[in-house]
Design an enzyme around this catalytic site. Structure first.
Site, PDB file in Angstrom:
ATOM      1  N   CYS A   1      40.426  58.996  80.024  1.00 50.21           N
ATOM      2  CA  CYS A   1      39.497  57.986  81.495  1.00 50.21           C
ATOM      3  C   CYS A   1      40.203  56.167  80.151  1.00 50.21           C
ATOM      4  O   CYS A   1      39.572  55.660  80.348  1.00 50.21           O
ATOM      5  CB  CYS A   1      38.298  58.326  80.354  1.00 50.21           C
TER       6      CYS A   1
ATOM      7  N   GLN B   1      34.166  54.113  69.855  1.00 51.62           N
ATOM      8  CA  GLN B   1      34.869  54.679  69.286  1.00 51.62           C
ATOM      9  C   GLN B   1      35.294  54.040  67.498  1.00 51.62           C
ATOM     10  O   GLN B   1      35.877  54.714  66.793  1.00 51.62           O
ATOM     11  CB  GLN B   1      36.094  54.424  69.492  1.00 51.62           C
TER      12      GLN B   1
ATOM     13  N   LYS C   1      29.806  60.864  69.745  1.00 51.22           N
ATOM     14  CA  LYS C   1      30.900  61.220  69.237  1.00 51.22           C
ATOM     15  C   LYS C   1      30.869  60.945  67.800  1.00 51.22           C
ATOM     16  O   LYS C   1      31.575  60.691  66.432  1.00 51.22           O
ATOM     17  CB  LYS C   1      32.016  59.784  69.622  1.00 51.22           C
TER      18      LYS C   1
ATOM     19  N   HIS D   1      38.342  52.038  78.165  1.00 51.89           N
ATOM     20  CA  HIS D   1      37.793  53.060  78.704  1.00 51.89           C
ATOM     21  C   HIS D   1      37.282  52.886  79.820  1.00 51.89           C
ATOM     22  O   HIS D   1      37.010  51.571  80.768  1.00 51.89           O
ATOM     23  CB  HIS D   1      37.093  54.091  78.041  1.00 51.89           C
TER      24      HIS D   1
HETATM   25  C1  LIG Z   1      36.415  53.901  73.955  1.00 51.87           C
HETATM   26  C2  LIG Z   1      35.225  54.395  74.958  1.00 51.87           C
HETATM   27  N1  LIG Z   1      34.160  54.193  75.098  1.00 51.87           N
HETATM   28  C3  LIG Z   1      33.353  54.868  76.213  1.00 51.87           C
HETATM   29  C4  LIG Z   1      33.344  55.655  75.633  1.00 51.87           C
HETATM   30  C5  LIG Z   1      32.638  56.867  76.879  1.00 51.87           C
HETATM   31  O1  LIG Z   1      31.786  56.810  75.915  1.00 51.87           O
HETATM   32  P1  LIG Z   1      30.693  58.324  76.675  1.00 51.87           P
HETATM   33  O2  LIG Z   1      31.049  59.769  77.813  1.00 51.87           O
HETATM   34  O3  LIG Z   1      30.076  58.787  75.316  1.00 51.87           O
HETATM   35  O4  LIG Z   1      29.389  57.739  77.393  1.00 51.87           O
HETATM   36  C6  LIG Z   1      34.600  56.612  75.014  1.00 51.87           C
HETATM   37  C7  LIG Z   1      34.393  57.855  75.125  1.00 51.87           C
HETATM   38  O5  LIG Z   1      34.985  58.901  75.905  1.00 51.87           O
HETATM   39  C8  LIG Z   1      35.690  55.911  74.389  1.00 51.87           C
HETATM   40  O6  LIG Z   1      36.608  56.156  73.580  1.00 51.87           O
END
Ligand SMILES: Cc1ncc(COP(=O)(O)O)c(C=O)c1O
Ligand SMILES: Cc1ncc(COP(=O)(O)O)c(C=O)c1O
Lengths: 416, 142, 416, 142
Positions: C373, C210, C233, C129
Site C-alpha cells: 500500500c 507503525q 497492529k 501509506h
Molecule cells: C503507515 C500506515 N498507515 C496506515 C495504515 C492503515 O492501517 P489500517 O489498514 O488499519 O487502516 C497502515 C497499515 O496498513 C500503515 O502501515
C-alpha cells in the site's frame, strides 16, 4: 432458504446462548428483552471469532502466505453468505461497513454528494432512527437541499397519501425509510413505497436494521436500491454493518474512504480505484467479526427466517395481551400482528421509563428506556421517552411473565 | 435496590417539585440535557449581590433527575452563589439519599448540579471572566 | 508508564500466543513475520472478547440495565487506557473509528472540508501509506487544492530541506506524515516536522499506525494535532482505529457520521450534537473489540514500550546482518538502527516478491510481498514490489534463521 | 510445493518471455492489473478476419503471471479470436502445469486470460456490440 416446519425448540436454542444463564447482581437470572438494541450471540459465533484469532489471524487480500489465504477465503465467504441471505444478485453488491449507521452515511456522502443539489428534496419519515435522519440533515445543510417527512398516524402507520403528495414534486432525489420501526414495531410497506417511487424514477434506501434480523428479506423482490443493516442485531458481532447497493448504482458511486484495499493503482496525483465492492472498503476490514458473522447467518438459516418471524409474532401477541391487562399502561404501535415486529413500546402512569428500567433491572429484566434514537417520533407521540421490550429467538413466554411481574412491582412502588 | 431508591420523599419531590417554573427576571438561565437518556433541566437564578435570591427549575425526565433538581433548589436558595462551587457529587447523593446508584443513573441524579454549576460559571463569565475560568475547571466530570 | 528492565522473556511471551504453535499445510510450524500488516493477539485479548460475549454483551451508553452499565464502563475504560497510553490530555481527545484509515478519512472529511479551499496545499511525503495519500487526493480533487510530496533520499530518509521549502508557501493548510514507514522502516523526525510546521501555524497529522505499536509515543511531547493508528497492529482486535485530536481542534470540527450516539437532541430539521468525543462516533460502536483492545494495551504496558523497542532493534539488527550475507539481496531503508523500526524490505535477484513469499510459505514463513500500500514509494524506489519481514515481541532469532534458510532455498530454485 | 511450481519451463518463460513487446498496429489493446499484488498485463492483438494474426504482451509481475502470459500468447496465436471465449481456468492451469495453486496465486496465473478475454470483448464491442455483450458475461469470475 429451505422452509422449516413447526415451532422453534427454544429450550435447545437457549443452550447455545450461555449469557442467558447469567445471574445479575441482585441474584436474579438475566431476562434479556433488549434485542432491538443488540442481540446476544450464539456459541458458534463466539467460537468462530475465537477460532480465527487462535488459528489463522492475518491481514487479508494482499498476501500470499497461508494464514492470509485462509483469512481471505473466510472473509469473502461471509460476503457470499450475506448476498445469498438477502438474495442479492452478486457479491459485488455487498459492502462491509462498521454498522448500519456507517452504511447510510456512505450513501449520503458518496451517492448523496454527487446526486443531490440545491432545492432538491430527500423524503424520509417520522419513524426514522437518528441514523436515517442526521446524515440527510447534514447532506441537506451542505447542499441547500430540503428534508421532508412522511407523517405517522395515531395507530403507528405511515400516512401513505402524504407520501404520494411528496412524490409529486420533481425535486425528490431520494426516499429513505425504515423497513421496521425500532419503537412502534410497525412494518412499513416498503414494496409499495418503492413501486411508487420507481414510477417517478426515484431511488429508495431501506433502513433494514430492524427487519433483516427478524424476517425474510429479498432485495430483488423488494427492488430497493440501497439497503443498510447491522450484524450485531442479528446474532453477529459488533463492528460489522452491511450496505447493499444495486450494482448499476454502486458502479457509478465515487469512493467514500480512501486508503488501502480500495485502490488498484495509486500514483502521486491520481488513483485508479478498485473493483466493486472493494472500492468502498478502505483500510484493514474488521476481519474477525466479518468472519464471525458467517456463523450468525448460518444459525439463522438453520432455523429459517419464517420460523423466526412466527416465534416473534407469538411472543409479541402474548406480551401485548398481558401488558394491556396492567393498569395505567399506554401502548404504542399497531395492534395487528401481521403489521408489526417483536418490539413493544409503552409507558405506565407517570413512571419515567428510566425509573421503570431500574426497577426491571432489580428483577433481572433488561429492557430499554429512552428515546430509542428516534426523537422525531417521540415529538410526534408527544412523549419524552418510552419503555421498550423487544424479543428474539431465545425469548420465552415465561420471561414475559417475569417482565409483567416486574411491571406490577413498579406500579406498587409508584402507587399507581 | 428499587425500594431504597423510590422512597416516599423522592416520589413526593418528583410529583410535587419545589421551585419549579419560570423566573422571568432571572439573572442567568441555563439548559442542559443528558444525551444518554434525554433528561432535561433548565435552571433560572436571581442573584442579589452574591446570594441566590431566587431559583427555579424547569425540566423533564426521570424521578431521580427531577427530585434531585427539586431538592437542589431547596438546598441552595438563599446561599452564596459561590457556594455552588463547593458542592460535590457526594453532597448531592447524600442529600437525596441515593448513595448506591449505578453509573448510568448517577448521571440523572447529578444533571441538575451540572446545570447549576454551568449557571454559576455563566453568571461570572458575563461579569468577571477571570474568576469564571477558575470556577469552570471545577464542574468537570459531572 | 513504568520503566521495565532487561530483555524480554520471549519464551514466556510466546506461551500467550497459541497461534505460534500452528502447523501449516506442509507440516512446518508458523513463523509469523508479517507484523506490520497485523499482529497476532495474546490470549488475554482473545479472552476479553470471549468474556464480553459470554457474560455482558449489550449495547452501550443508552440503557440502564446492568449489562449495559457493565459494557459501557468497560468500553469507556478502554478510552481512558488509550488516552493514558499516548499521554493525551483527556479522554475527550480519543475517537474510536474502524481503523487508522477511517481515522485519517474522518479528518479529511470533517476538518479538511471546512479548512482546505481552492489552491491550498496539503503536504505529505513519498513514504506514505495509501491511507495517508488517497483521502487527501480526494479532498484536493473536490476542493481544487494541491498535494505536495516531501521527497525521500536514497538512504530512505525524508528530504528535510525540501520540507522547509514546501512550508514557505503560505498556502499550506496541513502536513500529514507517517511516523514510521511501513516499507523502509524509517522513523521520521516528526517532532522537528511539527515544530517547523507550528512555527508557521500549520497543523500536523501523524500517521502512527507503525509507531504507536512499537515505541513509546507521547502526543503532548510530540505536539501533533492529529494522530491515527490501528488496534490490530498492536495486539488488539481487528475493527478498531484510534483518532487522537487536540481538544481545541476537535471542538470546532463538524460531525462526520450522523446517527445514534453522536447527538444530543434531534429535531426534524436540526440537531444538537453530542459532547466530545461522542460527536464523532455515530452508531453502535465496535463494543467487543474496543473492550478487547484494553487487554492489548495492558499487555504492552506490562512489557514496557522501551523494551518492545529494544527487542525489535535487536532482531532487526540480526536480520539485517544475516540477510546482507545472502547473495543477490538488495536492501531498502536506513542502516542506522536508531533511525528505523522492525521492518526489513528487500529484493533478491529477479525473484518476484510473490514468488518469494510462496517459497517462504513452504517453510512456514509468513512474510508480505507486494507494494505494501505504498505505490508512490515503489515508484520512487523504481521497483514493482518488495518482500518484507516485520517483527514483534514474540519473534526470535531462530525464526530469523528459518527465514534466511528459506531465502537460500529460493536462490537455489531460481538459480541465482 | 515450490519445487513443482518453479520448474524449468516456468523460469524459462519468465526470463525469456515469448511474444513480449509492443504491437504498433494492434487492432485492440487492453490493460489490467491484479489489485492484490500489483501484477500488470497489457495485451495487444492484431486480428485478421476473425483470426488472431499477431499477439504481444507487456507486463510486470511474478514468474507465474508472466510465464502464464507468455504461454498464453503461444497458445492462441493463429487461433480464431472467438476461441478465447472457450478457454477456461483449467485450460490455462493445465497448460502451465500448475493445478494446485492457492487462491491468491491462482489470480496471478489467470490475469493474462482475464486481460485477453477483456480484449476480445472490447474488439467486438467496437464492431458488434450485441455479440460483445454475450461474450462479456463469460469472463466473469477470473
Ligand atoms: C503507515 C500506515 N498507515 C496506515 C495504515 C492503515 O492501517 P489500517 O489498514 O488499519 O487502516 C497502515 C497499515 O496498513 C500503515 O502501515
Ligand atoms: C431502525 C434502525 N436503524 C438504524 C439503526 C442503527 O444501527 P447501528 O447503531 O448498528 O448503526 C438502528 C439501531 O440502533 C435501528 O433500529
Amino acid at each position: 432458504m429451505m422452509q422449516k416446519q413447526g415451532a422453534l425448540d427454544v429450550g435447545k436454542i437457549r443452550e447455545d446462548f450461555p449469557i442467558l444463564k447469567r445471574k445479575l447482581d441482585g441474584g436474579k437470572t438475566l431476562v434479556y428483552l433488549d434485542n432491538a438494541a443488540t442481540t446476544q450471540k450464539p456459541l458458534s459465533v463466539i467460537n468462530a471469532i475465537h477460532d480465527y484469532y487462535m488459528n489463522y489471524n492475518s491481514n487479508i487480500h494482499r498476501a500470499v502466505h497461508q494464514l492470509a489465504e485462509e483469512a481471505t477465503l473466510a472473509f469473502e465467504k461471509t460476503r457470499e453468505k450475506v448476498a445469498k441471505f438477502i438474495n442479492a444478485r452478486s457479491v459485488e453488491e455487498i459492502v462491509f461497513t462498521r454498522n448500519a449507521t456507517e452504511a447510510i452515511n456512505l450513501v449520503a456522502y458518496s451517492w448523496g454528494r454527487s446526486n443531490v443539489g440545491r432545492d432538491d428534496k430527500i423524503v424520509i419519515s417520522e419513524i426514522e432512527h437518528h441514523s436515517n435522519i442526521v446524515p440527510w440533515q447534514i447532506l441537506a445543510g451542505e447542499k441547500g437541499a430540503k428534508l421532508e417527512y412522511i407523517g405517522v398516524d395515531d395507530d403507528g402507520y405511515l400516512k401513505m397519501k402524504e407520501y404520494g403528495t411528496h412524490l409529486d414534486s420533481n425535486k425528490v432525489k431520494l426516499v429513505s425509510v425504515s423497513h421496521m420501526s425500532n419503537v412502534l414495531g410497525t412494518i412499513i410497506p416498503v414494496e409499495e413505497i418503492i413501486r411508487m417511487s420507481h414510477e417517478r424514477g426515484i431511488p429508495v434506501l431501506v433502513d433494514a436494521a430492524q427487519s433483516v434480523p427478524h424476517m425474510q428479506v429479498d432485495v430483488q423482490k423488494m427492488d430497493c436500491d440501497f439497503m443498510a443493516f447491522s450484524a450485531h442485531k442479528m446474532l453477529g458481532p459488533t463492528g460489522v454493518g452491511i450496505l447493499y447497493v444495486k450494482k448499476e448504482i454502486l458502479e457509478k458511486m465515487p469512493p467514500f474512504m480512501g486508503g488501502g484495499d480500495m485502490i488498484k493503482e495509486v500514483h502521486k496525483y491520481e488513483t485508479r480505484y478498485n473493483d466493486l465492492p472493494y472500492r468502498f472498503e478502505g483500510g484493514t476490514p474488521n476481519i474477525a467479526d466479518v468472519i464471525g458473522f458467517s456463523a450468525a447467518i448460518e444459525y439463522l438459516e438453520d432455523i429459517g427466517m419464517d420460523r423466526v418471524r412466527d416465534h416473534e409474532i407469538e411472543l409479541t401477541k402474548y406480551a401485548i395481551d398481558r401488558i394491556t391487562g396492567v393498569k395505567g399502561v399506554t401502548l404504542y404501535g399497531p395492534r395487528n400482528m401481521t403489521d408489526r415486529g417483536g418490539v413493544v413500546s409503552f409507558n405506565i402512569g407517570d413512571i419515567h421509563p428510566h425509573d421503570l428500567a431500574t426497577i426491571m433491572n432489580d428483577h433481572g429484566v433488561a429492557i430499554r428506556s429512552g428515546h430509542h434514537c428516534a426523537q422525531v417520533l417521540m415529538e410526534r407521540l408527544d412523549v419524552a421517552a418510552t419503555s421498550r421490550a423487544s424479543f428474539y429467538i431465545y425469548n420465552t413466554k415465561e420471561e414475559i411473565d417475569t417482565f409483567i411481574g416486574a411491571l406490577e412491582e413498579a406500579r406498587r412502588l409508584f402507587k399507581i | 435496590m428499587s425500594d431504597d431508591i423510590y422512597r416516599e420523599i423522592i416520589l413526593d419531590h418528583y410529583r410535587n417539585p419545589r421551585n419549579k417554573g419560570k423566573l422571568p427576571d432571572a439573572d442567568v438561565s441555563i439548559h442542559d440535557s443528558n444525551p444518554l437518556c434525554g433528561d432535561e433541566i433548565d435552571m433560572h437564578l436571581k442573584v442579589d449581590g452574591s446570594t441566590i435570591k431566587d431559583i427555579k427549575f424547569e425540566g423533564r425526565g426521570c424521578a431521580i433527575s427531577q427530585a434531585s433538581a427539586s431538592m437542589l433548589t431547596e438546598m441552595v436558595l438563599g446561599k452564596p452563589l459561590t457556594s455552588v462551587k463547593d458542592l460535590s457529587k457526594n453532597d448531592i447523593l447524600e442529600n437525596i439519599g441515593l448513595t448506591s446508584l449505578g453509573p448510568a443513573r448517577i448521571k440523572c441524579a447529578l444533571l441538575s448540579l451540572k446545570v447549576l454549576k454551568l449557571g454559576m460559571v455563566k453568571y461570572y463569565a458575563d461579569r468577571d471572566p477571570d474568576s469564571a475560568k477558575k470556577l469552570q475547571d471545577d464542574s468537570k466530570g459531572l
